[in-house]
Design an enzyme around this catalytic site. Structure first.
Site, short mmCIF file in Angstrom:
data_model
loop_
_atom_site.label_atom_id
_atom_site.label_comp_id
_atom_site.label_asym_id
_atom_site.label_seq_id
_atom_site.Cartn_x
_atom_site.Cartn_y
_atom_site.Cartn_z
N LYS A 235 0.58 -0.95 0.07
CA LYS A 235 -0.46 0.05 -0.16
C LYS A 235 1.00 1.03 0.18
O LYS A 235 1.53 1.64 1.06
CB LYS A 235 -1.22 0.33 1.11
CG LYS A 235 -2.29 1.45 0.92
CD LYS A 235 -2.34 1.53 2.35
CE LYS A 235 -2.09 3.08 2.35
NZ LYS A 235 -2.10 3.70 1.42
N GLY A 288 6.02 5.13 9.25
CA GLY A 288 5.36 6.13 8.67
C GLY A 288 5.01 7.08 10.12
O GLY A 288 5.79 6.20 10.76
N SER A 289 3.81 7.84 10.34
CA SER A 289 4.04 8.65 12.17
C SER A 289 3.36 6.87 12.90
O SER A 289 3.34 5.83 12.89
CB SER A 289 2.84 9.02 11.62
OG SER A 289 1.38 8.19 11.46
N VAL A 290 4.06 7.63 14.21
CA VAL A 290 3.68 6.69 15.64
C VAL A 290 2.15 6.61 15.54
O VAL A 290 1.55 5.27 15.95
CB VAL A 290 3.62 7.46 16.41
CG1 VAL A 290 3.25 6.81 17.68
CG2 VAL A 290 5.09 7.49 16.59
N THR A 292 -0.19 5.95 12.85
CA THR A 292 -0.74 5.31 12.40
C THR A 292 -0.27 3.60 12.70
O THR A 292 -0.58 2.42 12.68
CB THR A 292 0.03 4.74 10.50
OG1 THR A 292 -0.87 6.09 10.44
CG2 THR A 292 -1.19 4.01 10.09
N GLU A 316 8.77 1.42 11.70
CA GLU A 316 9.53 2.30 11.66
C GLU A 316 9.28 4.25 11.57
O GLU A 316 8.81 4.69 10.15
CB GLU A 316 10.95 2.36 10.46
CG GLU A 316 11.20 1.46 10.30
CD GLU A 316 12.49 1.24 11.92
OE1 GLU A 316 12.80 1.68 12.70
OE2 GLU A 316 12.80 -0.33 12.45
N CYS A 350 12.98 11.24 8.46
CA CYS A 350 12.63 10.91 10.15
C CYS A 350 13.87 11.19 10.65
O CYS A 350 13.38 11.71 12.09
CB CYS A 350 12.62 9.62 9.68
SG CYS A 350 13.66 8.73 8.51
N GLU A 448 6.92 15.42 17.29
CA GLU A 448 8.33 15.71 15.47
C GLU A 448 7.08 16.30 15.17
O GLU A 448 6.13 17.05 14.82
CB GLU A 448 8.06 14.67 15.51
CG GLU A 448 8.41 14.25 13.80
CD GLU A 448 7.68 13.18 13.35
OE1 GLU A 448 6.75 12.25 13.10
OE2 GLU A 448 9.08 11.92 12.44
N SER A 514 22.02 8.72 7.00
CA SER A 514 22.47 6.63 7.12
C SER A 514 22.40 6.34 5.87
O SER A 514 21.83 6.36 4.66
CB SER A 514 21.27 5.94 7.70
OG SER A 514 20.57 4.94 6.92
P1 NAD Z 1 1.56 8.46 7.70
O1 NAD Z 1 1.43 6.88 8.91
O2 NAD Z 1 -0.14 9.51 7.45
O3 NAD Z 1 1.15 7.10 6.36
C1 NAD Z 1 2.26 6.75 6.38
C2 NAD Z 1 1.43 5.86 5.59
O4 NAD Z 1 -0.05 4.78 6.00
C3 NAD Z 1 0.47 5.76 5.20
O5 NAD Z 1 0.56 4.96 3.20
C4 NAD Z 1 -1.03 6.00 4.80
O6 NAD Z 1 -1.46 6.58 3.75
C5 NAD Z 1 -0.87 4.72 5.40
N1 NAD Z 1 -2.36 4.67 6.58
C6 NAD Z 1 -2.19 5.66 7.00
N2 NAD Z 1 -3.66 6.00 8.46
C7 NAD Z 1 -4.04 3.84 7.68
C8 NAD Z 1 -4.43 2.79 8.48
N3 NAD Z 1 -5.96 3.17 9.15
N4 NAD Z 1 -4.11 2.13 8.36
C9 NAD Z 1 -3.64 1.46 7.24
N5 NAD Z 1 -1.82 2.63 6.41
C10 NAD Z 1 -2.47 3.72 6.94
O7 NAD Z 1 3.03 8.51 7.86
P2 NAD Z 1 4.18 9.52 6.53
O8 NAD Z 1 3.28 11.00 6.87
O9 NAD Z 1 3.53 8.74 4.85
O10 NAD Z 1 5.18 10.13 6.73
C11 NAD Z 1 5.54 10.45 7.95
C12 NAD Z 1 6.40 10.29 9.03
O11 NAD Z 1 6.81 8.51 8.64
C13 NAD Z 1 6.72 10.84 9.81
O12 NAD Z 1 6.60 10.11 11.57
C14 NAD Z 1 8.72 9.86 10.34
O13 NAD Z 1 9.30 10.41 11.02
C15 NAD Z 1 7.93 9.28 9.70
N6 NAD Z 1 9.53 8.00 9.46
C16 NAD Z 1 10.18 7.18 9.50
C17 NAD Z 1 11.10 6.37 8.93
C18 NAD Z 1 12.32 5.40 9.73
O14 NAD Z 1 12.22 4.74 9.54
N7 NAD Z 1 11.79 5.09 11.44
C19 NAD Z 1 10.87 6.60 8.19
C20 NAD Z 1 10.47 7.32 6.95
C21 NAD Z 1 9.60 7.84 8.11
#
Ligand code: NAD
Length: 564
Positions: A235, A288-290, A292, A316, A350, A448, A514
Site C-alpha cells: 500500500k 510512517g507516523s506513530v 498510524t 519505523e 525521519c 515531531e 545513513s
Molecule cells: P503516515 O502514518 O501518515 O502514513 C504512512 C502510511 O500509512 C501511508 O501509506 C498511509 O496512507 C498509511 N495509513 C494511514 N492510515 C492508515 C491506517 N489506518 N491503516 C493502514 N495504513 C494507513 O506517515 P507519513 O506522513 O507518510 O510519513 C511520515 C512519518 O514517517 C514521519 O513520522 C516520519 O518520521 C516517519 N518515517 C520514519 C522512518 C523511519 O525509518 N523511522 C522513515 C521514514 C518516515
C-alpha cells in the site's frame, strides 16, 4: 556520469535468455554488494541532460496508475490524483483506491502465488532483485529520480540519494545479507544424525504500508519480505504514487512473478481494517507516523483470535532528533551539519535534526553563522537546480507545520530568529525556520514537527551533564542523535548519558544520511521496533526457520540404562 564517481561499480555477469538479461546463479552465491555510485548532475553532464528529458516527459502527462493484483490491472471509479507539492494545481498522476473487496482479492491472489515463490531457491529470488537493481541503476534511473522530484518535491540531489542510490543499495545488499543470515546450520554431533535449518518464508501475506518521504523505503518494504520467500500487498502513500509505481513496474520487468507483490493503493483506514481482519496476515512492514502504527498494532491485538499465526509487526516511525553540542565542538561542523540535517528535504526526513542544544560560549558564533547561511538558502521549485528547500508534501503537512509556527510567534518563551512564514498559494512552501526556546520542555523541543523547523536551547557550558540528561528525557522518541564534541572525556560522558536516546547515533557528524550497509537504520521507544533496515538482521524478521533432525540409526530399544 561524472568520472570521479565512476569508481568500483559491481556489475554482475549477464547471460541473455529470450532477450532478458539473466544473472548467473553461480555469480549470486557469495555475492558481495557495494554501494551504488552517485551522479552529481553537474552543468553540462550527460546525466543532467537525461534527467531534463525525463522531467519533461513526466511533467507533460498525467500518468494513469492502476491497482495491480496478480497480472490484472484494475481501475475503479474512485479516481484520485497526485499533484506536484510545489505547484498543487499540477496533476502528475491519477490512481484508484482499492476497496475492501479488491484488497481481499489481492490477499487471495497472493496466497495462490505463495507456494511456488516460497519454494524457489534463494538464489533464484535474488536474481530477480539484482536484475531490478540493474534496471533502477541504468534503464529507469532518470524516471525514478524525475518521479521523486515531481511527486515528492525532492531536489535533484535528494532524489538521487534516495530513489536511485538507496533503493539500489537495499536491493543489492539484501542479497548479500540474505546469504549471511541463512548460512548458519546447527551442529550434527555424530555421523548417524543430520541436523538442518530450513529458512522458509512465512505462511500468509505481509502488508507493506509505506510512507511518502523515501522512494527507497517504498520499494524496500515489500521487496525485503519477497526476497525471503514471502508474498505481500504494497500500500503506497498517496503522495508518492508515481515513483512507487515506477519501482513496482521495475520489479515486474525484472521477472517478479505476478501475485508475489500486489500493488494496492487504498484509503489507509480501509486497507488497515481489511488486512488486520484477515486470518492470513503474516506481518505488517510499516514505515510512517506513530499514530498510524499504534492504530494498526491495536487492531492486530483486537483480532488476535482471528489469525493462523502471530503476525509480526515492524514499525519505523517518527523522531525528535537532536544535535547536542559541547563547548569543545568544531563550530563549522556544527553549523554546516545542522543546516543540512534540519533543512534538507524540508525537514521531512525521519532523521532530520529538529532540536539543538548549544553551549552559551559557542552560541554567538554558531548563531551568526547559521543566520548568514539562512540568508543564502533558496526556497523554490525542486526543478530549479539551486533550490535547497522546496515545498512540504501536502496541505495537511502545511497546516500542521504552520500551527507550530503560529504557536512559536505567539509564545513569549520562543524567539523566531529566522524564517517563520509560509505560503500555500502555489505550492506548500514553509520557510526554513530557526527558533530559540528558553524552556527546554517547550513542545517545540519535544514533538515531531516534520518540517523545516529547528528549535534551539542554549545552556550554560558547565551544565552539560544535566542538560544531556534532560535532553535524553525530553522526547518520547529515540531515532537519531548527534553529539559534537572534541574533548575525549566529555565525549565518553555524553555517549554514556545519551546511550538510549537514539537507534542511530553520530559523533561529530549530522543526524541524517545513513547509508545501507554502513549504518543500519532504526530507532526504539516510540520511534519503532528498531529492526535495522540496511543490515543483515532485518531479514530474519521475514523468515520462519524449520529445524529438521534426521536419524540414520534405527531405534532398537525403548528402555534407558538408568532403568536397569
Ligand atoms: P503516515 O502514518 O501518515 O502514513 C504512512 C502510511 O500509512 C501511508 O501509506 C498511509 O496512507 C498509511 N495509513 C494511514 N492510515 C492508515 C491506517 N489506518 N491503516 C493502514 N495504513 C494507513 O506517515 P507519513 O506522513 O507518510 O510519513 C511520515 C512519518 O514517517 C514521519 O513520522 C516520519 O518520521 C516517519 N518515517 C520514519 C522512518 C523511519 O525509518 N523511522 C522513515 C521514514 C518516515
Amino acid at each position: 556520469m561524472s568520472s570521479t564517481l565512476l569508481k568500483s561499480v559491481l556489475y554482475l555477469p549477464c547471460r541473455f535468455q529470450n532477450g532478458i538479461c539473466r544473472v548467473s546463479t553461480q555469480a549470486i552465491k557469495g555475492y558481495v554488494a557495494e554501494n551504488e555510485p552517485m551522479f552529481d548532475y553537474g552543468p553540462g553532464s550527460s546525466e543532467r541532460k537525461e534527467l531534463e528529458e525525463a522531467l519533461e516527459r513526466h511533467s507533460s502527462q498525467v500518468t494513469d496508475i492502476p491497482i495491480v493484483i496478480g497480472d490484472e490491472e484494475i481501475r475503479t471509479n474512485v479516481v484520485q490524483y497526485q499533484v506536484a507539492p510545489f505547484d498543487h494545481q499540477k496533476k502528475i498522476a491519477s490512481f484508484y483506491y482499492a476497496g475492501a473487496d479488491l484488497i481481499q482479492k489481492a490477499i487471495n491472489v497472493s496466497q495462490q502465488a505463495r507456494d511456488a515463490w516460497e519454494k524457489k531457491p534463494l538464489e533464484e529470488r535474488s536474481e530477480v532483485f539484482l536484475k531490478a537493481a540493474e534496471l533502477a541503476s541504468k534503464k529507469y534511473r532518470m524516471d525514478i529520480v524525475a518521479a521523486t522530484m515531481l511527486g515528492q518535491a525532492k531536489n535533484v540531489w535528494q532524489a538521487e540519494i534516495d530513489s536511485a542510490a538507496e533503493l539500489i543499495d537495499f536491493l543489492r545488499f539484501n542479497v548479500t545479507f540474505a546469504q549471511q543470515v541463512t548460512s548458519y546450520q546447527p551442529i550434527s554431533p555424530n555421523a548417524t544424525t543430520k541436523n538442518t535449518n530450513i529458512y522458509r518464508g512465512m505462511e500468509g501475506f505481509w502488508a507493506a504500508v509505506t510512507p511518502f518521504n523515501f522512494t527507497a523505503i517504498g520499494g524496500h518494504l515489500p521487496a525485503a519480505p519477497a526476497l525471503m520467500g514471502n508474498v505481500s500487498l504494497w500500500k503506497p502513500s498517496d503522495t508518492a504514487m508515481l515513483s512507487n509505481y515506477t519501482v513496482f513496474k521495475i520489479y515486474r520487468e525484472a521477472g517478479l512473478p505476478p501475485g508475489v507483490i500486489n500493488f494496492t493503493p487504498a484509503e489507509g483506514v480501509v486497507f488497515g481494517d481489511t488486512i488486520t481482519s484477515s486470518p492470513h496476515l503474516a506481518g505488517i512492514n510499516f514505515t510512517g507516523s506513530v499514530r498510524t502504527f499504534k492504530h494498526l498494532w491495536k487492531q492486530v491485538g483486537d483480532n488476535l483470535d482471528t489469525y493462523r499465526t502471530y503476525p509480526r509487526l515492524i514499525g519505523e516511525c517518527g523522531g525528535k532528533n537532536m544535535h547536542f553540542v559541547h563547548s569543545s565542538a568544531d563550530v563549522d561542523s556544527v553549523v554546516y551539519g545542522t543546516i543540512r540535517a534540519a533543512f534538507e528535504y524540508n525537514g521531512q526526513k525521519c532523521s532530520a535534526c529538529s532540536r539543538a542544544y548549544i553551549p552559551a560560549s559557542l552560541w554567538p558564533e554558531i548563531k551568526k553563522k547559521l543566520l548568514n547561511i539562512h540568508k543564502e538558502i533558496k526556497m523554490g521549485s525542486p526543478l530549479e537546480k539551486d533550490s535547497f528547500v522546496t515545498a512540504v508534501i501536502d496541505d495537511k503537512a502545511f497546516s500542521r507545520i504552520k500551527g507550530y509556527l503560529d504557536y512559536a510567534k505567539s509564545s513569549n518563551t520562543v524567539k523566531v530568529l529566522a524564517g517563520g512564514n509560509c505560503d500555500d498559494s502555489k505550492g506548500y512552501f514553509v520557510e526554513p525556520t530557526i527558533l530559540e526556546c528558553t524552556d527546554p520542555q517547550d513542545k517545540l523541543m519535544q514533538e515531531e514537527i516534520f518540517g523545516p523547523v529547528l528549535s534551539v536551547y542554549v545552556y550554560t557550558d558547565r551544565d552539560y551533564h544535566e542538560v544531556a540528561t534532560l535532553a535524553n528525557n525530553t522526547s518520547p522518541y529515540s531515532l537519531t542523535a548527534a553529539i559534537f564534541c572534541q574533548d575525549p572525556k566529555a565525549r565518553v560522558e555524553l555517549c554514556d548519558l545519551l546511550r538510549n536516546c537514539a537507534g542511530n547515533f553520530y559523533i561529530n557528524d549530522k543526524s541524517t544520511g545513513s547509508v545501507v550497509g554502513q549504518q543500519p537504520f532504526g530507532g526504539s521507544r516510540l520511534s519503532g521496533t528498531n529492526e535495522k533496515a540496511g543490515g543483515p538482521h532485518y531479514l530474519m524478521k521475514f523468515v520462519s526457520v524449520q529445524s529438521v533432525k534426521e536419524s540414520m540409526a534405527p531405534l532398537r530399544e525403548w528402555r534407558y540404562p538408568s532403568m536397569d
